[in-house]
Design an enzyme around this catalytic site. Structure first.
Site, PDB file in Angstrom:
ATOM      1  N   GLY A  48       0.591  -1.720  -0.163  1.00 38.25           N
ATOM      2  CA  GLY A  48      -0.304   0.249  -0.285  1.00 38.25           C
ATOM      3  C   GLY A  48       1.325   1.734   0.159  1.00 38.25           C
ATOM      4  O   GLY A  48       2.007   1.113  -0.750  1.00 38.25           O
ATOM      5  N   GLU A  49       0.958   2.184   0.991  1.00 39.73           N
ATOM      6  CA  GLU A  49       1.815   3.067   1.222  1.00 39.73           C
ATOM      7  C   GLU A  49       2.053   3.357   2.310  1.00 39.73           C
ATOM      8  O   GLU A  49       1.207   3.719   3.272  1.00 39.73           O
ATOM      9  CB  GLU A  49       0.922   4.306   0.754  1.00 39.73           C
ATOM     10  CG  GLU A  49       1.276   5.836   1.094  1.00 39.73           C
ATOM     11  CD  GLU A  49       2.946   6.077  -0.008  1.00 39.73           C
ATOM     12  OE1 GLU A  49       2.962   5.210  -1.493  1.00 39.73           O
ATOM     13  OE2 GLU A  49       3.794   6.123   0.748  1.00 39.73           O
ATOM     14  N   SER A  50       3.081   2.983   2.693  1.00 38.55           N
ATOM     15  CA  SER A  50       3.816   3.239   4.165  1.00 38.55           C
ATOM     16  C   SER A  50       3.949   4.483   4.491  1.00 38.55           C
ATOM     17  O   SER A  50       3.321   3.932   5.963  1.00 38.55           O
ATOM     18  CB  SER A  50       5.448   2.691   4.169  1.00 38.55           C
ATOM     19  OG  SER A  50       6.082   3.647   3.005  1.00 38.55           O
ATOM     20  N   CYS A  77       6.074  -5.027  -0.346  1.00 36.55           N
ATOM     21  CA  CYS A  77       6.354  -4.046   0.136  1.00 36.55           C
ATOM     22  C   CYS A  77       5.930  -3.079   0.516  1.00 36.55           C
ATOM     23  O   CYS A  77       6.789  -2.960   1.447  1.00 36.55           O
ATOM     24  CB  CYS A  77       5.223  -3.557  -1.138  1.00 36.55           C
ATOM     25  SG  CYS A  77       5.770  -2.278  -2.124  1.00 36.55           S
ATOM     26  N   ILE A  91       5.870  -3.377  -7.285  1.00 40.58           N
ATOM     27  CA  ILE A  91       4.388  -1.813  -7.738  1.00 40.58           C
ATOM     28  C   ILE A  91       5.336  -0.910  -6.683  1.00 40.58           C
ATOM     29  O   ILE A  91       5.069  -1.315  -5.181  1.00 40.58           O
ATOM     30  CB  ILE A  91       3.593  -2.222  -7.467  1.00 40.58           C
ATOM     31  CG1 ILE A  91       2.599  -3.282  -7.925  1.00 40.58           C
ATOM     32  CG2 ILE A  91       2.470  -0.619  -7.390  1.00 40.58           C
ATOM     33  CD1 ILE A  91       2.090  -3.937  -7.976  1.00 40.58           C
ATOM     34  N   ARG A  92       6.362  -0.253  -7.480  1.00 40.80           N
ATOM     35  CA  ARG A  92       7.034   1.056  -6.878  1.00 40.80           C
ATOM     36  C   ARG A  92       7.869   0.234  -5.926  1.00 40.80           C
ATOM     37  O   ARG A  92       7.472   0.843  -4.469  1.00 40.80           O
ATOM     38  CB  ARG A  92       6.203   1.913  -5.709  1.00 40.80           C
ATOM     39  CG  ARG A  92       5.294   3.154  -7.617  1.00 40.80           C
ATOM     40  CD  ARG A  92       4.013   4.536  -6.862  1.00 40.80           C
ATOM     41  NE  ARG A  92       2.790   3.472  -6.829  1.00 40.80           N
ATOM     42  CZ  ARG A  92       2.588   3.450  -5.765  1.00 40.80           C
ATOM     43  NH1 ARG A  92       3.311   3.637  -4.485  1.00 40.80           N
ATOM     44  NH2 ARG A  92       1.587   2.963  -5.161  1.00 40.80           N
ATOM     45  N   HIS A 127       4.918  -8.311  -4.662  1.00 39.66           N
ATOM     46  CA  HIS A 127       3.380  -8.851  -4.003  1.00 39.66           C
ATOM     47  C   HIS A 127       3.107 -10.047  -3.975  1.00 39.66           C
ATOM     48  O   HIS A 127       2.017 -10.242  -4.958  1.00 39.66           O
ATOM     49  CB  HIS A 127       2.297  -7.484  -4.647  1.00 39.66           C
ATOM     50  CG  HIS A 127       2.626  -6.409  -4.156  1.00 39.66           C
ATOM     51  ND1 HIS A 127       2.306  -6.032  -3.136  1.00 39.66           N
ATOM     52  CD2 HIS A 127       3.412  -5.151  -4.347  1.00 39.66           C
ATOM     53  CE1 HIS A 127       2.041  -4.525  -3.179  1.00 39.66           C
ATOM     54  NE2 HIS A 127       3.171  -4.360  -3.614  1.00 39.66           N
ATOM     55  N   GLU A 135       0.445 -11.684  -2.706  1.00 37.95           N
ATOM     56  CA  GLU A 135      -1.086 -11.510  -2.419  1.00 37.95           C
ATOM     57  C   GLU A 135      -2.039 -11.288  -3.451  1.00 37.95           C
ATOM     58  O   GLU A 135      -2.819 -11.754  -4.125  1.00 37.95           O
ATOM     59  CB  GLU A 135      -1.306 -10.853  -1.590  1.00 37.95           C
ATOM     60  CG  GLU A 135      -1.005  -8.866  -1.827  1.00 37.95           C
ATOM     61  CD  GLU A 135       0.025  -8.391  -1.954  1.00 37.95           C
ATOM     62  OE1 GLU A 135       1.280  -9.332  -1.664  1.00 37.95           O
ATOM     63  OE2 GLU A 135      -0.135  -7.584  -1.501  1.00 37.95           O
TER      64      GLU A 135
HETATM   65  N1  GLN Z   1       6.120   2.680  -2.516  1.00 38.95           N
HETATM   66  C1  GLN Z   1       4.767   2.210  -2.403  1.00 38.95           C
HETATM   67  C2  GLN Z   1       5.813   2.740  -0.260  1.00 38.95           C
HETATM   68  O1  GLN Z   1       6.037   3.923   0.164  1.00 38.95           O
HETATM   69  C3  GLN Z   1       5.131   1.140  -1.239  1.00 38.95           C
HETATM   70  C4  GLN Z   1       4.426   0.484  -2.953  1.00 38.95           C
HETATM   71  C5  GLN Z   1       3.768  -0.650  -2.406  1.00 38.95           C
HETATM   72  O2  GLN Z   1       3.596  -1.268  -1.068  1.00 38.95           O
HETATM   73  N2  GLN Z   1       3.051  -1.252  -3.491  1.00 38.95           N
HETATM   74  O3  GLN Z   1       5.023   2.462   0.893  1.00 38.95           O
END
Ligand code: GLN
Length: 194
Positions: free
Chosen positions: A47-49, A79, A136-137, A177, A179
């Site tokens: 997700g987004e940390s 991630c 993903i990123r 990922h 999942e």
């Molecule tokens: N770039 C995201 C972050 O800094 C992580 C990306 C992801 O979980 N797919 O949290």
């Protein structure tokens, strides 16, 4: 019966839930301390940390998470989850905190903008078999202490190979990922630690 929690504050916790369900685990969502107290293992999703960090504090979960993880709770982070399990973080935002759990330095968004999302064939070092992974990123592990086991590496835009899956005791982290694939090996590894 052992219960696995999925931290459900933000990100793709539903996909982890479905995968663990499919493996026959007793799965619960964790959004509050009482729910955390009831689990024998935990998944921190992608997700987004930065958002997850803020929500953990807002929900009063952060201290409980740090305590349980440092007391040996088996955890899988993918991630953003890998970022949160790092002792040290590079390229975090101002004031961003991690929970720790693995003595490693993780670089956030390490693969750069042009690799926002990529499918990569890795070697799963535990048995030398191939693993198809979605990034993903994604972060990578920049440095790690002795005792951290590298489970997979991938080539970055710098041409170097970097760890993208690691294990330290009962704590597992992947930059990709698992999942969102049909490959259940990473989740099975977590369940085997419970
Ligand atoms: N770039 C995201 C972050 O800094 C992580 C990306 C992801 O979980 N797919 O949290």
């Amino acid at each position: 019966m052992t219960t696995v929690g999925v931290l459900a504050l933000q990100g793709d916790f539903r996909e982890h839930h479905v995968m663990l369900d499919g493996l026959g685990a007793d799965v619960v969502k964790v959004r509050r301390l009482s729910e955390l107290d009831a689990v024998d293992g935990l998944v921190i999703p992608g997700g987004e940390s930065t958002t997850m960090d803020k929500l953990m504090r807002a929900f009063g979960l952060r201290d409980g998470l740090v305590e349980r993880i440092h007391a040996g709770l088996p955890v899988l982070g993918s991630c953003a989850g890998m970022i949160l399990l790092a002792r040290d973080l590079r390229d975090g935002i101002e004031g961003q905190q991690t929970l720790g759990g693995i003595p490693m330095t993780v670089r956030r968004n390490a693969f750069g903008r042009q690799v926002d999302s990529a499918e990569v064939d890795l070697v799963w070092e535990l048995d030398g078999s191939p693993m198809h992974a979605t990034f993903i990123r994604a972060p990578w592990v920049e440095q790690y202490d002795e005792g951290v086991e590298v489970l997979a590496t991938a080539t970055g835009p710098d041409g170097e190979r970097h760890p993208v899956a690691v294990r330290h005791g009962a704590v597992i982290a992947t930059a990709f990922h698992p999942e969102i694939s049909s490959d259940t090996r990473v989740h099975e590894l977590l369940l085997a630690q419970l």
